[in-house]
Design a protein around this motif. Structure first.
Motif, mmCIF file in Angstrom:
data_model
loop_
_atom_site.group_PDB
_atom_site.id
_atom_site.type_symbol
_atom_site.label_atom_id
_atom_site.label_comp_id
_atom_site.label_asym_id
_atom_site.label_seq_id
_atom_site.Cartn_x
_atom_site.Cartn_y
_atom_site.Cartn_z
ATOM 1 N N CYS A 203 0.822 -1.218 0.000
ATOM 2 C CA CYS A 203 0.000 0.000 0.000
ATOM 3 C C CYS A 203 0.851 1.261 0.000
ATOM 4 O O CYS A 203 0.468 2.273 -0.586
ATOM 5 N N ASP A 224 -3.617 5.982 -3.335
ATOM 6 C CA ASP A 224 -4.232 4.789 -2.762
ATOM 7 C C ASP A 224 -4.666 3.862 -3.897
ATOM 8 O O ASP A 224 -5.413 4.293 -4.787
ATOM 9 N N VAL A 231 -1.716 7.599 0.048
ATOM 10 C CA VAL A 231 -1.107 6.810 1.120
ATOM 11 C C VAL A 231 0.208 7.480 1.526
ATOM 12 O O VAL A 231 1.017 7.835 0.664
#
Length: 306
Positions: A203, A224, A231
């Motif tokens: 991620c 993301d 992120v």
């Protein structure tokens, strides 16, 4: 002349198809050895791997009901987490230990087809075999949940599982984790958890157009993958203002140094990491705080109110 051309074209197509078929044939051979499962370690690995984050039945409180069904967005379509409870019909109750290990470490299903890399086997591949065996034994102690999840909704040609064989050739490194003797046992434990079961880079790293992690910006944050915001960078570029105690407290409680709290999918991650032993959280902190600063992709500008 035309007949010769057509014959040559047919031969060329046959050769290309044969090479494609050979290159994309799933390979899952892993030597298995007898092992006495350690259920306590299996539970620790379950929490480190965040299995409940994706596989617990959505919108209910019991994180051990692993009936799947969570929708996972991506640029290629929507994936739906499968049932990994011990249910013999809808879950993995009839899987052998070898089936489980090959699925998790090689991304190959019991029927011999490729799993999509939304399942982070690209990271789990670096795990210790005994940890996978312990995890499988622990999963078998959890309650069976009936009901299968729906089929993935993936765009063509990304929905062709055979093509994942090409993707694996480009981006899948199955080398086992190797401890670094220049660092402490605690640091190496953290490196193992982060780079294997924790799958943090999945991620917290930007990806290329084919969904492969950009190695030079590993852990540097990015859009993301599910399409919900950005992120954060977890190298020292992004965490330089955080002390080790700040990070350790965040991993236990989800509270940031400025008084904010983890949201979105990270809130579910914290629910898992908070279940780890204090020593394992300290090891993760030690490793993450050692990551050198890396500049990630720029955040998109905030939309101004009109």
């Amino acid at each position: 002349m035309l007949r010769h051309f057509l014959l040559a074209l047919i031969v060329l197509v046959a050769v290309v198809f044969s090479v494609y078929w050979w290159l994309t044939t799933p390979s899952s051979a892993i030597a298995m050895a007898a092992h006495t499962p350690n259920l306590a370690n299996g539970q620790e690995i379950f929490n480190a791997g965040g299995c409940a984050s994706c596989h617990a039945v959505p919108k209910q409180e019991d994180r051990l009901r692993l009936g799947g069904g969570l929708a996972i967005g991506s640029p290629f379509g929507t994936f739906y987490a499968p049932n990994i409870s011990p249910d013999p019909t809808d879950g993995i109750g009839r899987w052998s230990e070898a089936d489980f290990v090959h699925a998790v470490m090689r991304g190959v299903s019991p029927d011999g087809s490729h799993y999509f890399p939304a399942f982070p086997y690209t990271t789990y591949a670096h795990a210790k075999l005994t940890d996978l065996q312990d995890l499988f034994a622990y999963l078998k102690t959890l309650p069976p949940v009936s009901g299968g999840s729906r089929e993935h909704d993936i765009r063509f040609p990304f929905n062709i599982r055979r093509n994942i064989g090409v993707w694996k050739l480009l981006f899948f490194d199955a080398k086992p984790f190797a401890p670094d003797p220049a660092h402490s046992a605690q640091w190496n434990r953290g490196a193992y958890l982060v780079n294997a079961f924790g799958h943090c880079a999945e991620c917290h790293s930007p990806r290329n157009a084919l969904g492969g992690i950009i190695a030079s910006q590993r852990f540097a944050g990015g859009p993301d993958p599910e399409g919900h915001g950005f992120v954060p960078n977890i190298t020292e570029r992004g965490l330089s203002d955080w002390s080790e105690s700040d990070l350790s407290y965040f991993l236990e409680t989800g509270q940031t140094p400025d008084g904010d709290s983890a949201g979105g999918s990270m809130a579910a991650v914290i629910r898992n990491i908070s279940q780890l032993s204090k020593n394992d959280r300290a090891a993760i902190t030690d490793y993450i705080k050692s990551l050198p600063p890396v500049q990630g992709p720029p955040k998109p500008p905030k939309k101004s109110d009109s």
